[in-house]
Scaffold this active site. Structure first.
Site, PDB file in Angstrom:
ATOM      1  N   SER A  92       0.801  -1.198  -0.049  1.00  0.00           N
ATOM      2  CA  SER A  92      -0.104  -0.063   0.105  1.00  0.00           C
ATOM      3  C   SER A  92       1.010   1.177   0.191  1.00  0.00           C
ATOM      4  CB  SER A  92      -0.743   0.009   1.242  1.00  0.00           C
ATOM      5  OG  SER A  92      -1.517   1.294   1.461  1.00  0.00           O
ATOM      6  N   TYR A 118      -1.320  -0.557  10.267  1.00  0.00           N
ATOM      7  CA  TYR A 118      -1.556  -0.893   8.820  1.00  0.00           C
ATOM      8  C   TYR A 118      -0.462  -0.377   8.110  1.00  0.00           C
ATOM      9  CZ  TYR A 118      -3.597  -1.428   3.921  1.00  0.00           C
ATOM     10  OH  TYR A 118      -4.062  -1.759   2.743  1.00  0.00           O
TER      11      TYR A 118
END
Length: 263
Positions: free
Chosen positions: A146, A160
């Site tokens: 990501s 995350y």
């Protein structure tokens, strides 16, 4: 077809593939001729997707698997080894979860949730698949990372981002360690992509407008836009690319300052 642009005769495992980006990756891999095994935690979604792929004539099989469970990961890889005669060409570590909170509000369960799903599962799948990838003579690992692992995206939460940054580093390490075994490793780092998981973000007008104002292309990504890059990295045409984290983000990570209007 030029063999550089074909996956005919090759085999692949895609985790978390019954929906979203994983589903799009399977469609793209199958379109290039690969035989694919997928796993997903949802039996309902998995069976629905398998029926859809069967109607399209794709060579896709599937297993229900909770990737946070070590025994289930081992069982899945035994299935893959049996299906593909002890060989695997492509491993796509696609599974990912997110609980967005301020750092001071995360508790031990949140930490375990992110690490076990996003990082430990991918790490263990790489270990388990290594002998199969090596035996195939042509192995490619792709991690779904990501932009949160490249730059700070506060709305996604620090846990995350931590796990995605770790995947980027794992791709670099494996690229160097396993090159001698004929295995390449890369990571793909998307911006926000239109999936069920991202709806919490895209339905918040202020968050969406804030993100798009920093994204030169002025929009979120589509699952098939990510899938096309993932599959390219698995093709023989990409045989000299390894250890890279490639952002597919509409320009988010290179945006500095501009007074010019967005696209």
């Amino acid at each position: 077809m030029d063999k550089r642009w074909s996956l005919q005769g090759m085999t692949a495992l895609v985790t978390g593939a019954a929906s979203g980006i994983g589903y799009a990756i399977v469609e793209e891999l199958a379109g290039f001729g690969a035989r694919i095994h997928v796993c997903d935690i949802s039996e309902t979604l998995l069976n629905q997707s398998l029926r859809e792929w069967e109607k399209k004539g794709f060579q896709v099989s599937g297993s229900v698997c909770d990737v946070t469970s070590r025994p289930e990961r081992e069982k899945l890889m035994q299935t893959v080894s049996s299906l593909f005669d002890g060989k695997l060409n492509i491993l796509v570590n696609n599974v990912g979860v997110l609980r967005a909170k301020p750092t001071t509000e995360y508790v031990a369960d949140d930490f375990t949730f992110h690490i076990s799903t996003n990082l430990e599962a991918a790490y263990h799948f790489c270990q388990l698949s290594h002998p199969l990838l090596k035996t195939s003579g042509y192995g490619s690992i792709v991690f779904l990372s990501s932009v949160s692992g490249v730059v700070s995206i506060t709305d996604c939460g620090s846990l995350y981002g931590l796990t995605k940054g770790a995947l980027n580093q794992l791709a670099r390490n494996l690229a160097c360690e396993w090159a001698k075994d004929g295995i390449r490793a890369n990571a793909v780092a998307p911006n926000v992509v239109k999936t069920a998981q991202s709806q919490f973000f895209l339905q918040d007008v202020s968050k969406k407008e804030g993100l798009f104002s920093r994204t030169p292309l002025g929009r979120s990504g589509e699952p098939n836009e990510v899938a096309s890059l993932v599959v390219f990295l698995c093709l023989p045409a990409a045989s000299y690319i390894t250890g890279q984290t490639i952002c597919i983000d509409g320009g988010l990570t290179v945006y500095g300052f501009s007074s010019q209007p967005q696209a």
